[in-house]
Scaffold this active site. Structure first.
Site, PDB file in Angstrom:
ATOM      1  N   CYS A   2       0.818  -1.186   0.054  1.00  0.00           N
ATOM      2  CA  CYS A   2       0.124   0.050   0.001  1.00  0.00           C
ATOM      3  C   CYS A   2       0.859   1.161   0.269  1.00  0.00           C
ATOM      4  O   CYS A   2       1.971   1.088   0.555  1.00  0.00           O
ATOM      5  CB  CYS A   2      -0.825   0.052   1.277  1.00  0.00           C
ATOM      6  SG  CYS A   2      -1.917  -1.239   1.417  1.00  0.00           S
ATOM      7  N   ARG A  27       5.533  -0.630  -6.619  1.00  0.00           N
ATOM      8  CA  ARG A  27       5.450  -1.567  -5.494  1.00  0.00           C
ATOM      9  C   ARG A  27       4.378  -2.483  -5.604  1.00  0.00           C
ATOM     10  O   ARG A  27       4.501  -3.414  -4.849  1.00  0.00           O
ATOM     11  CB  ARG A  27       5.288  -0.467  -4.281  1.00  0.00           C
ATOM     12  CG  ARG A  27       6.585   0.594  -3.940  1.00  0.00           C
ATOM     13  CD  ARG A  27       6.130   1.553  -3.013  1.00  0.00           C
ATOM     14  NE  ARG A  27       5.891   1.203  -1.779  1.00  0.00           N
ATOM     15  CZ  ARG A  27       6.599   1.358  -0.799  1.00  0.00           C
ATOM     16  NH1 ARG A  27       7.677   2.217  -0.877  1.00  0.00           N
ATOM     17  NH2 ARG A  27       6.380   1.071   0.478  1.00  0.00           N
ATOM     18  N   TRP A  71      -2.895  -2.886  -1.441  1.00  0.00           N
ATOM     19  CA  TRP A  71      -2.619  -4.211  -1.802  1.00  0.00           C
ATOM     20  C   TRP A  71      -3.426  -5.128  -0.645  1.00  0.00           C
ATOM     21  O   TRP A  71      -2.954  -4.962   0.639  1.00  0.00           O
ATOM     22  CB  TRP A  71      -0.999  -4.319  -1.617  1.00  0.00           C
ATOM     23  CG  TRP A  71      -0.470  -5.547  -1.734  1.00  0.00           C
ATOM     24  CD1 TRP A  71       0.022  -6.129  -3.235  1.00  0.00           C
ATOM     25  CD2 TRP A  71      -0.166  -6.686  -1.289  1.00  0.00           C
ATOM     26  NE1 TRP A  71       0.441  -7.382  -3.197  1.00  0.00           N
ATOM     27  CE2 TRP A  71       0.626  -7.692  -1.896  1.00  0.00           C
ATOM     28  CE3 TRP A  71      -0.393  -7.069   0.187  1.00  0.00           C
ATOM     29  CZ2 TRP A  71       0.654  -8.967  -1.463  1.00  0.00           C
ATOM     30  CZ3 TRP A  71       0.150  -8.414   0.703  1.00  0.00           C
ATOM     31  CH2 TRP A  71       0.599  -9.282  -0.135  1.00  0.00           C
ATOM     32  N   ASN A  97      -2.250   2.100   5.680  1.00  0.00           N
ATOM     33  CA  ASN A  97      -1.136   0.911   5.467  1.00  0.00           C
ATOM     34  C   ASN A  97      -0.957   0.140   6.654  1.00  0.00           C
ATOM     35  O   ASN A  97      -0.971   0.712   7.755  1.00  0.00           O
ATOM     36  CB  ASN A  97       0.150   1.435   4.952  1.00  0.00           C
ATOM     37  CG  ASN A  97       0.033   2.165   3.728  1.00  0.00           C
ATOM     38  OD1 ASN A  97      -1.047   2.351   3.117  1.00  0.00           O
ATOM     39  ND2 ASN A  97       0.996   2.804   3.334  1.00  0.00           N
ATOM     40  N   GLY A  98      -1.059  -1.205   6.337  1.00  0.00           N
ATOM     41  CA  GLY A  98      -0.625  -2.013   7.377  1.00  0.00           C
ATOM     42  C   GLY A  98      -1.892  -2.728   7.911  1.00  0.00           C
ATOM     43  O   GLY A  98      -2.990  -2.912   6.944  1.00  0.00           O
ATOM     44  N   GLU A 477      18.109 -18.865  -5.394  1.00  0.00           N
ATOM     45  CA  GLU A 477      17.613 -17.629  -5.775  1.00  0.00           C
ATOM     46  C   GLU A 477      17.191 -17.738  -7.585  1.00  0.00           C
ATOM     47  O   GLU A 477      16.140 -17.255  -7.915  1.00  0.00           O
ATOM     48  CB  GLU A 477      18.987 -16.459  -5.985  1.00  0.00           C
ATOM     49  CG  GLU A 477      18.352 -15.319  -6.757  1.00  0.00           C
ATOM     50  CD  GLU A 477      17.423 -14.450  -6.076  1.00  0.00           C
ATOM     51  OE1 GLU A 477      16.879 -14.822  -5.192  1.00  0.00           O
ATOM     52  OE2 GLU A 477      17.153 -13.303  -6.850  1.00  0.00           O
ATOM     53  N   LYS A 481      13.491 -16.679  -8.703  1.00  0.00           N
ATOM     54  CA  LYS A 481      13.205 -15.857  -9.881  1.00  0.00           C
ATOM     55  C   LYS A 481      12.140 -16.438 -10.708  1.00  0.00           C
ATOM     56  O   LYS A 481      11.318 -15.655 -11.319  1.00  0.00           O
ATOM     57  CB  LYS A 481      14.506 -15.339 -10.471  1.00  0.00           C
ATOM     58  CG  LYS A 481      15.704 -14.398  -9.794  1.00  0.00           C
ATOM     59  CD  LYS A 481      14.984 -12.999 -10.125  1.00  0.00           C
ATOM     60  CE  LYS A 481      14.294 -12.732  -8.930  1.00  0.00           C
ATOM     61  NZ  LYS A 481      15.132 -12.137  -7.807  1.00  0.00           N
ATOM     62  N   GLU A 484       8.497 -16.544  -9.379  1.00  0.00           N
ATOM     63  CA  GLU A 484       7.934 -15.207  -9.199  1.00  0.00           C
ATOM     64  C   GLU A 484       7.464 -14.423 -10.490  1.00  0.00           C
ATOM     65  O   GLU A 484       6.494 -13.753 -10.472  1.00  0.00           O
ATOM     66  CB  GLU A 484       8.646 -14.285  -8.117  1.00  0.00           C
ATOM     67  CG  GLU A 484       9.921 -13.661  -8.790  1.00  0.00           C
ATOM     68  CD  GLU A 484      10.301 -12.543  -7.742  1.00  0.00           C
ATOM     69  OE1 GLU A 484       9.894 -11.751  -7.193  1.00  0.00           O
ATOM     70  OE2 GLU A 484      11.674 -12.702  -7.595  1.00  0.00           O
ATOM     71  N   HIS A 500      17.467 -37.452  -1.236  1.00  0.00           N
ATOM     72  CA  HIS A 500      16.731 -37.682   0.156  1.00  0.00           C
ATOM     73  C   HIS A 500      15.388 -37.564  -0.134  1.00  0.00           C
ATOM     74  O   HIS A 500      14.708 -37.031   0.799  1.00  0.00           O
ATOM     75  CB  HIS A 500      17.509 -36.748   0.942  1.00  0.00           C
ATOM     76  CG  HIS A 500      18.675 -37.267   1.370  1.00  0.00           C
ATOM     77  ND1 HIS A 500      19.244 -38.578   1.991  1.00  0.00           N
ATOM     78  CD2 HIS A 500      20.096 -36.514   0.928  1.00  0.00           C
ATOM     79  CE1 HIS A 500      20.482 -38.455   1.929  1.00  0.00           C
ATOM     80  NE2 HIS A 500      21.068 -37.379   1.397  1.00  0.00           N
ATOM     81  N   LYS A 599       6.662  -4.875  -4.153  1.00  0.00           N
ATOM     82  CA  LYS A 599       8.072  -4.519  -4.089  1.00  0.00           C
ATOM     83  C   LYS A 599       8.418  -4.230  -2.622  1.00  0.00           C
ATOM     84  O   LYS A 599       9.776  -4.577  -2.527  1.00  0.00           O
ATOM     85  CB  LYS A 599       8.463  -3.249  -5.059  1.00  0.00           C
ATOM     86  CG  LYS A 599       9.795  -2.890  -5.097  1.00  0.00           C
ATOM     87  CD  LYS A 599      10.486  -3.820  -5.940  1.00  0.00           C
ATOM     88  CE  LYS A 599      12.008  -3.575  -5.969  1.00  0.00           C
ATOM     89  NZ  LYS A 599      12.874  -4.710  -6.338  1.00  0.00           N
TER      90      LYS A 599
END
Ligand code: M6R
Length: 604
Positions: A2, A27, A71, A97-98, A477, A481, A484, A500, A599
């Site tokens: 947000c 964001r 968001w 926000n929050g 990583e 990537k 996402e 395993h 973001k």
């Protein structure tokens, strides 16, 4: 996540807050809205991009406005759940926000008093609660409401009786005040307002702010007026253009040599450890971060442990806060533990909470961060600023690169300081670090050969990324990537671990990307590749230039430039970023703004 922007001054506020809100679009958000003062408070909000809201917005003469990008946390993305939230009598508008943890009990009690809720959002209790306590002073009403709510928040409020006033407060999420010339701003993020002012006030938690065009006042919880500092922040180069690239992510991948180059001066300075307050013999280090920053932290563990005798643990921020106390806490001052927090944004709620927990335990805290002035840089004992420039793509790329570089630099300084590297060795390391940008440029120049690998992945059911030792975090990583931005399921594993359990999943439709550099784990990794190949998984290897063996046991391979294996994470990262990018591009996903992601993750 947000975003909040507010303006009060003498200019048309609507245009200013919408333009500022657009600076926060990168964001991630799902709806937006604005409240202005007309004859009474007017709210306009819409699901989807800001353009949706703009298309239904009427002209406004208001010189005060608050605006929001949402968001979703409580309730689906929808017009009703978007902010601002208001009162049915149009007297008040609130953006938040929050999250409000105890909103359900407050909502039930307000409903029993006759308040009529229109949304599923936790935030909607705020306008009702503040109105309930309002008796002429908005600061006082907000303060009373704060006594009832629990959670994390940045809140901004306007009221019809105070057409030139915005009242705001924060707890654990960002709030900045921009001081202008007969105009003032509130925002959740300095990027939103840097175009208008670089004079910034950073209120502390629970300090209530009242801004008008001509004044800024701060109040403590007893509503006593308090002094504040106005800081001048460096003007951040505004990034609005893709510079000929199709996506910000691709542009940012190609900016990596420059980002590394620009960060060098900050990292290889004289006496960096003193500057970070590290003037004792460090007994242990905990690295704490989320997502991609966590993967940089894992690389840091390998390099610090290789160069020094200091043991390093790496934790997810969301786990660190609730884990057992850091080893060494409560011991002698000389063994005071060091906690290194990594966050490109400096606003990640979990990492901020971890930083506070570490400080409470008496640890020395150092942040590696890409945003000067961000929350984390203001709360820790020492700061390493990486100079990647603003990163717009949700997928972290250039910030990951400079985080790793910062950790390599920290490791060499710690090793030199403790005597495990002598001066010539230290100088050798320094020159190796300086050569990284040219190494990764070689991978970028080879992007066409990475594109050719794409068809082997676009129909994959799932993709496994494996590596050993310092390239195990790169496997994590690479998988992050890919999932996402392409939405293909991917897993990162230490190569020795597949047998395993995960080997059960391998087959023709499950390609494996194996990072196979010639370090002390090389022969074991070769055996692991054979095991995966025997299960018919197509194998793409990333190997070192001149390697004669790995290509023979791979279906496809990519050669890294000549590089010491300990520095291989840098070119490997570029390869993995480009591979994911081109796969996602082929699949036509929204690469810069992947679904459901943000973001800057400002909720825990
Ligand atoms: O701003 P931070 O570095 O604290 O963000 C942490 C993660 O949210 C972030 O690295 C995330 O995993 C990336 N956007 C993934 O590409």
């Amino acid at each position: 996540m947000c975003g909040i922007v507010g303006y009060t001054g003498h200019k048309p506020a609507q245009e200013i807050v919408i333009e500022s809100l657009k600076k926060l679009e990168y964001r991630g958000y799902d709806s937006s809205g604005i409240a202005t003062y007309e004859d009474n408070i007017r709210i306009c909000k819409k699901e989807g991009p800001i353009a949706n809201m703009e298309s239904v917005l009427s002209e406004s003469t208001s010189t005060t406005a608050i605006a929001h990008t949402r968001w979703a946390t409580h309730g689906v993305p929808s017009d009703a759940n978007a902010h601002p939230h208001g009162h049915t009598d149009n007297s008040i508008a609130v953006v938040h926000n929050g999250t409000i943890d105890n909103y359900l009990s407050i909502r039930e009690s307000l409903e029993s008093e006759g308040y009529n809720f229109l949304s599923e959002s936790d935030s909607e209790i705020l306008p009702f609660l503040i109105s309930k306590y309002y008796s002429g002073d908005l600061v006082e009403a907000l303060n009373k409401a704060l006594h009832e709510i629990q959670g994390i928040f940045t809140i901004a409020v306007i009221h019809e009786n105070h057409p030139d006033e915005i009242v705001a407060v924060r707890n654990e999420t960002p709030l900045v005040i921009g001081v202008g010339n007969s105009e003032n701003f509130v925002a959740s993020d300095i990027y939103a307002i840097l175009k208008y002012t670089q004079q910034i006030i950073y209120p502390e938690d629970y300090q209530i702010v009242r801004v008008t065009a001509e004044s800024v006042e701060l109040f403590d919880a007893e509503l006593k007026s308090i002094d504040y500092n106005v800081e001048t922040v460096e003007k951040y180069t505004e990034v609005s253009e893709k510079g000929g690239f199709e996506h910000f992510m691709l542009k940012e991948i190609f900016e990596q040599p420059k980002a590394l180059q620009d960060s060098l001066t900050e990292l290889l300075v004289e006496s960096p450890l003193e500057r970070l307050g590290l003037n004792w013999k460090i007994g242990s280090i905990s690295i704490v971060a989320c997502g991609t920053s966590y993967h940089a932290g894992l690389v840091g563990k390998y390099v610090i442990e290789q160069l020094t005798a200091i043991p390093v643990s790496v934790s997810y921020s969301s786990e660190f806060r609730y884990a057992a106390p850091v080893q060494g806490v409560g011991g002698l001052l000389s063994s005071r533990p060091l906690v290194v927090l990594i966050s490109q944004s400096g606003e990640t709620a979990d990492t901020l909470a971890a930083a506070r927990a570490a400080k409470q335990q008496g640890c020395h805290t150092v942040a590696i961060c890409n945003v000067p002035g961000s929350r984390i840089t203001r709360e820790v004992d020492g700061v390493i600023i990486t100079k990647s420039g603003q990163e717009i793509g949700v997928a972290a790329t250039k910030t990951f690169m400079t985080q790793m570089q910062a950790l390599y630099a920290l490791a060499t300084h710690l090793a030199f300081n403790s005597g495990s590297l002598d001066h010539p060795q230290y100088k050798l390391w320094e020159s190796e670090i300086r050569r990284i940008p040219s190494k990764i440029t070689q991978v970028l120049n080879n992007c066409e050969s990475i594109k050719k690998l794409v068809p082997h992945f676009t129909r994959a059911k799932s993709v496994f990324f494996v590596g050993r030792n310092i390239n195990y975090p790169l496997a994590l990583e690479g998988a992050l990537k890919l999932k996402e931005i392409s939405y293909i399921h991917a897993e990162g594993y230490p190569a020795g671990e597949l047998k395993h359990g995960p080997l059960a999943l391998l087959g023709e439709d499950t390609p494996v990307v194996a990072i196979a550099v010639q370090d002390h784990t090389y022969s074991k990794l070769m055996s692991n590749i054979e095991e995966m190949s025997a299960r018919k998984a197509p194998i793409l290897t990333v190997c070192q230039k001149g390697d004669q063996q790995v290509p023979k046991i791979s279906d496809y391979h990519f050669e890294l430039p000549e590089i010491d294996p300990v520095l291989s994470p840098f070119p490997v990262a570029v390869f993995l970023q480009l591979l994911s990018y081109y796969i996602a591009h082929d699949l036509g996903t929204d690469i810069d703004k992947p679904r459901n992601l943000a973001k800057s993750v400002t909720v825990e």
